[in-house]
Design an enzyme around this catalytic site. Structure first.
Site, mmCIF file in Angstrom:
data_model
loop_
_atom_site.group_PDB
_atom_site.id
_atom_site.type_symbol
_atom_site.label_atom_id
_atom_site.label_comp_id
_atom_site.label_asym_id
_atom_site.label_seq_id
_atom_site.Cartn_x
_atom_site.Cartn_y
_atom_site.Cartn_z
ATOM 1 N N THR A 69 37.970 37.773 26.076
ATOM 2 C CA THR A 69 37.632 37.940 24.653
ATOM 3 C C THR A 69 36.128 38.192 24.538
ATOM 4 O O THR A 69 35.686 39.102 23.827
ATOM 5 C CB THR A 69 38.029 36.679 23.855
ATOM 6 O OG1 THR A 69 39.449 36.497 23.989
ATOM 7 C CG2 THR A 69 37.691 36.825 22.380
ATOM 8 N N ASN A 136 49.681 43.750 26.892
ATOM 9 C CA ASN A 136 50.100 42.365 27.135
ATOM 10 C C ASN A 136 51.512 42.063 26.642
ATOM 11 O O ASN A 136 52.179 41.180 27.179
ATOM 12 C CB ASN A 136 49.104 41.390 26.491
ATOM 13 C CG ASN A 136 48.706 41.796 25.087
ATOM 14 O OD1 ASN A 136 48.152 42.869 24.888
ATOM 15 N ND2 ASN A 136 49.009 40.962 24.121
ATOM 16 N N SER A 184 39.810 38.825 33.035
ATOM 17 C CA SER A 184 39.942 37.401 32.704
ATOM 18 C C SER A 184 40.510 36.660 33.916
ATOM 19 O O SER A 184 41.555 37.058 34.442
ATOM 20 C CB SER A 184 40.887 37.254 31.511
ATOM 21 O OG SER A 184 41.123 35.896 31.246
ATOM 22 N N CYS A 305 52.409 33.358 15.821
ATOM 23 C CA CYS A 305 52.569 32.367 14.759
ATOM 24 C C CYS A 305 51.277 31.556 14.693
ATOM 25 O O CYS A 305 50.935 30.862 15.642
ATOM 26 C CB CYS A 305 53.727 31.447 15.103
ATOM 27 S SG CYS A 305 53.961 30.128 13.927
#
Ligand code: PLP
Length: 361
Positions: A69, A136, A184, A305
């Site tokens: 990120t 992803n 990452s 969510c």
């Protein structure tokens, strides 16, 4: 419990665990000049050299970050200055939120970027294009080398979020022709807490820090280097030699799901061998995830969510899936998945689909 959510975080690789534990034994700060600091600094630079060699950059052009990120944000902040931003429609939120106001590069029904549209978008002046190496949610592999040629012909730069591709398919910044690459550690079997931005020498010269501080990382990223996470990241990258060994297991997963009524999303595109996106018509993704979790199988929903609010997957919506975009789960096999895991998944999926599809009908 069966863990089939590698694209969220890969299980720690044994070599990475050993490297983390060895690094934890070192007391020094890599910036200190005394002997302990020099030992820590040596380990940091070994990790940098290993990762740079593995992914086609010079050690001096690799900046360690807290994760991808931050690496994406650094690339967009530094390389996007004075340039228009063009972002693939299925990019991760790490890119989308850092590139507010960007023009959207559409994808086709398989999730592959539309290069004809890119050619048109590139006509409007200097740009930074962000196109991920592999998605992803679906595993779709993007034509980044072709995009790099178009970008450079138009005077644009190309940043590639290579988080999901790293360790699973061949990945080399120089060979790909991109200007920068985000990685990452925890997505390839290292611990959470370290990532990297790799750049070409020309792009690295443009890097200015997003986070100031003590001048670490050649002044490009302040903050004490998290040595155990970085050592584990480098060891994991050395151990991650592709995902092709998972292709047969993924085929079994898809056979079982399709027999139970699922549709495989993006099956027509080149995909990562560990990833499949399975839509079950009429059954909300979160309901599927919860039912499978109760049956001992951990997967994730394309629909995220947060704060109790379920949002539709922007990736699947961009692929034109309509209602199915809220009805798809992601199964991502970890590096150590085995046939017994897949059998458990198949049983749980069949039971779940029979019960919930009947209720939805
Ligand atoms: N980019 C992609 C494609 C991802 O899948 C992820 C994590 O899911 C990220 C970026 C963010 O990575 P990190 O967790 O290292 O910040």
């Amino acid at each position: 419990m069966i863990y089939l959510d590698a694209n969220a975080t890969e299980p720690l690789r044994p070599a990475a665990r050993a490297a983390v534990l060895a690094a934890l034994e070192l007391t020094g700060n890599p910036s200190s000049v005394h002997a302990a600091g020099r030992a820590a600094h040596r380990l940091l630079e070994q990790a940098r050299e290993s990762l740079a060699a593995r992914f086609g950059a010079r050690p001096a052009d690799l900046v360690f970050t807290s994760g991808a990120t931050e690496a994406d944000a650094l690339a967009i902040y530094a390389l996007g200055r004075g340039r228009r931003l063009i972002v693939g429609a299925t990019e991760h939120d790490a890119v989308r939120t850092a590139a507010t106001g960007a023009a959207m590069l559409p994808v086709d029904g398989q999730g592959v970027a539309d290069l004809a549209a890119l050619r048109v978008l590139l006509r409007d002046g200097p740009a930074l294009v962000c196109l991920m190496a592999a998605n992803n949610e679906t595993g779709t592999i993007q034509p980044v080398a072709e995009a790099a040629v178009l970008c450079h012909a138009a005077g644009a730069l190309l940043h590639v979020d290579a988080v999901q591709a790293a360790g699973r398919i061949a990945l080399d910044l120089a060979a790909m022709g991109a200007d920068s690459l985000a990685l990452s550690g925890h997505k390839l079997g290292g611990p959470q807490g370290a990532g990297a931005l790799l750049a070409t020498p020309a792009a690295a010269a443009l890097l200015t820090p997003l986070i100031g501080g003590g001048g670490q990382e050649r002044g490009r990223r302040g903050g004490t280097s998290p040595l155990p996470a970085i050592a584990g990241f480098a060891a994991a990258a050395e151990a991650a030699t592709g995902a092709e060994h998972l292709a047969g297991l993924r085929a079994e997963v898809e056979r079982a799901a399709v027999a139970a009524g699922a549709v495989v999303v993006g099956a027509g595109a080149p995909r990562l061998a560990n990833t499949t996106c399975l839509a079950l018509p009429g059954v909300a993704a979160q309901t599927q995830v919860i039912a499978l979790d109760l049956a001992g199988v951990m997967v994730s929903a394309g629909a995220a969510c947060s704060s109790g609010k379920v949002t539709q997957s922007h990736v699947l919506a961009a692929m034109g899936l309509g209602a199915l975009a809220g009805e798809a789960i992601r199964v991502s096999l970890p590096w150590n998945a085995n046939a017994a895991d897949v059998r458990c998944f198949a049983d749980a999926y069949r039971t779940m689909a029979t019960r919930l599809s009947r209720r939805a009908a």
